[in-house]
Write an enzyme that holds these catalytic residues in place. Sequence first.
Site, PDB file in Angstrom:
ATOM      1  N   GLU A 183      10.495 -37.993 -62.782  1.00  0.00           N
ATOM      2  CA  GLU A 183      11.500 -39.063 -62.792  1.00  0.00           C
ATOM      3  C   GLU A 183      11.911 -39.485 -64.204  1.00  0.00           C
ATOM      4  OE1 GLU A 183       8.899 -39.233 -60.675  1.00  0.00           O
ATOM      5  OE2 GLU A 183       9.848 -39.296 -58.701  1.00  0.00           O
ATOM      6  N   HIS A 252       4.795 -48.139 -52.024  1.00  0.00           N
ATOM      7  CA  HIS A 252       6.041 -47.553 -51.522  1.00  0.00           C
ATOM      8  C   HIS A 252       6.963 -48.595 -50.888  1.00  0.00           C
ATOM      9  CE1 HIS A 252       3.922 -43.778 -52.088  1.00  0.00           C
ATOM     10  NE2 HIS A 252       5.019 -43.115 -51.835  1.00  0.00           N
TER      11      HIS A 252
END
Lengths: 449, 332
Positions: A183, A252
């Site tokens: 990322e 998450h």
Amino acid sequence: MAINILMPALSPTMEEGNLSKWLVAEGDTVKSGDVMCEIETDKATMEFEAVDEGIIGKIVVPEGSEGVKVNAVIAVLIEEGESVDDVAEPIAASAIVTAAAEPVVAESVSAVVVEQDLPEGTTFKSTTVREAICDAMSEEMRRNPDVFLMGEEVAEYQGAYKISQGMLDEFGEKRVIDTPITEHGFTGLAVGAAFAGLSPIVEFMTWNFAMQAIDQIINSAAKTRYMSGGQMTCPIVFRGANGAAARVGAQHSHDYATWYAQVPGLKVVMPYSASDYKGLMKSAIRDPNPVVVLENEMLYGRSFDVPEIEDYTVPIGKARIWRQGDDVTIVSFGIGMQYALAAADKLAEEGISAEVIDLRSLRPMDTETVVKSVMKTNRCVTVEEGFPVASIGGHISATLMQEAFDYLDAPVINLAGKDVPMPYAANLEKLALVTTEEVISSVKSVTYR
Amino acid sequence: MAAAKTRKKSNVSKEELLGFYREMLLIRRFEEKAGQLYGMGQIGGFCHLYIGQEAIVVGLESNTIEGDQRITSYRDHGHMLACGMDPKGVMAELTGRIGGYSRGKGGSMHMFSNEKKFYGGNGIVGAQVPIGAGLAFANKYRGNNNVSFAYFGDGAANQGQVYETYNMASLWKLPCIFVIENNQYAMGTSLQRASSTPDLYTRGEAFGIPGEAVDGMDVLAVKAAGAKALDHCRAGNGPYILEMNTYRYRGHSMSDPAKYRTREEVQKVREERDPIDHIRDMLLTGKHSTEDDLKAIDKAIKKTVTEAADYAIASPEPELSELWTDIYAEAE
């Protein structure tokens, strides 16, 4: 002893699926690991394997069935010498049994939709949020060859959440680019491509993973325009699933609305309906600035009416009034809107008329629409899923205090997620998130009912 | 460290030597002036001088073509001057004036030039590396023949995003030259104390990226290595790593007393490896120039730098309304 084979949950958010194909027939013997059928979820078509050994006594749900609820009996496995008729319980009745967990969402798109600014005679097409995002990206990629999509699993896998389904086929690997799991790196790389004049769309599988890349989003993408005295532009879109899904735990489930809304140089949108997803995504891709699009996995499969207008865009920075009312203003955005609208429906039954505002954009934020509404209703409840400290609702409250103090007949209530990392246990997760009931009781509190 | 005697002699023209001399001297005199203005309070904040490292940018820029891009860290004044940005605009940015490249809003670490394809000027150690690869990505996407230079120091070489970038750049064969300016100290921490392996140019091996160690104090060696790297990239073979062994004479920034190294160490490099003295010697011993010729050049450069400083002090501060501009680009 006959064994019921149940419709499996194949993703954290799956509530139902399609049984697309049976690979076994009644009378076939199966053993553990044999593929019995193919099940299509909203994300993918998955093979479903046998766990137990036995003979397929009866196929309860035929292939081609759609909307089969999780935990419904789809077939019955019997032992050698056993007959399906020996099974005591009537099978047909249990086929429509739904999952133990109650549906997360009370659908409420029945609310009065106003302020859409659409031409008369506009027709609508029922579209999922997932399709709306894909349509928006595809339309913009057809329009501008400098637009490309990159991220993890966006190309060959067709999107981890199936958002980019079909895009590799249409646009090819030059413009739909699978990245390694990196990322920080690919975000910086995309920022560089944007500085060079391309228009990247960066998909984060979820925004949780973008924390690895937040330096590039903020220090590089957002600030360079200013630091360069207006020389550099960074036309880039960062998008992906944000906030809680269903029982995926604290790492998450983070809602980043306020994080990004705080940063000058960024634009931030967090749509609720498919039409806003489409219109805002198109505007985001065209915008010459970095735009953060906070999507929600729970909404991906939800259908809304999307106007059938060529090149439908929604301006960034403009709220939408979903429902007009006189007694209270409920302000929300993203998935919070489902609680706001559901609450407004129920409150209407009790004679409380709520005006429901969907901010849609968090930066720039259309506080003008909120202030105007509160000047009329004199009361306000804000609804969001993120943490309560330094929340969007807190900012709205401060704005109302500064700009509509004399109009307020009650303290503003800010509803938010609870101030705890997201728990995994189903009951605790439910408790950590905002609920329709909380919206209703808060409205009653500010209206002194 | 390689001594001056190891330098290769090459057939280099007088014009080229003079060009290198002028450009390196401009950077040095500019930086000396910047240091002076800092001391006078005309320049604020952080100011990282490039003195000692001039051969790297001058050597590499000598091979570039129109459209090639460059990006670096906060030690960026030399890169800007070497790619042809106006010393006045750079100095006025250092003083935070409206005549600066960023209209006074960026400062020493944050300057850019669309025209010269200079993408900063980045204050976050290592962040420029993936961005530099992104510039290269754009070249490949557009199918042009340009190459991007991503400069970073030995300190940044330990950032994770550098290796994320190596992986993607190699995987996608991006035309990017990673230039590691190894000046031996990441702020106050020597390479030996920060790096598990001393040879930073080998760190691309795991990704299949060729690398090379170069005497970064020798502009001719830098130019030769740069030409080779550029050929590699322009031929579509993907990225290349150049580790420039160099030395900064001043502290990490103006406020760094540099107690982590000895005065003798600095003095030795200055005496034995100075990149400007090296070219000066070549010009004089090769009878290309006389002392007087060089004095004339020195004088002209001093004048340029003085003019830049005068401009930087005379240029007004930005209007207060500038606070609110340049945050967003307007849609066309």
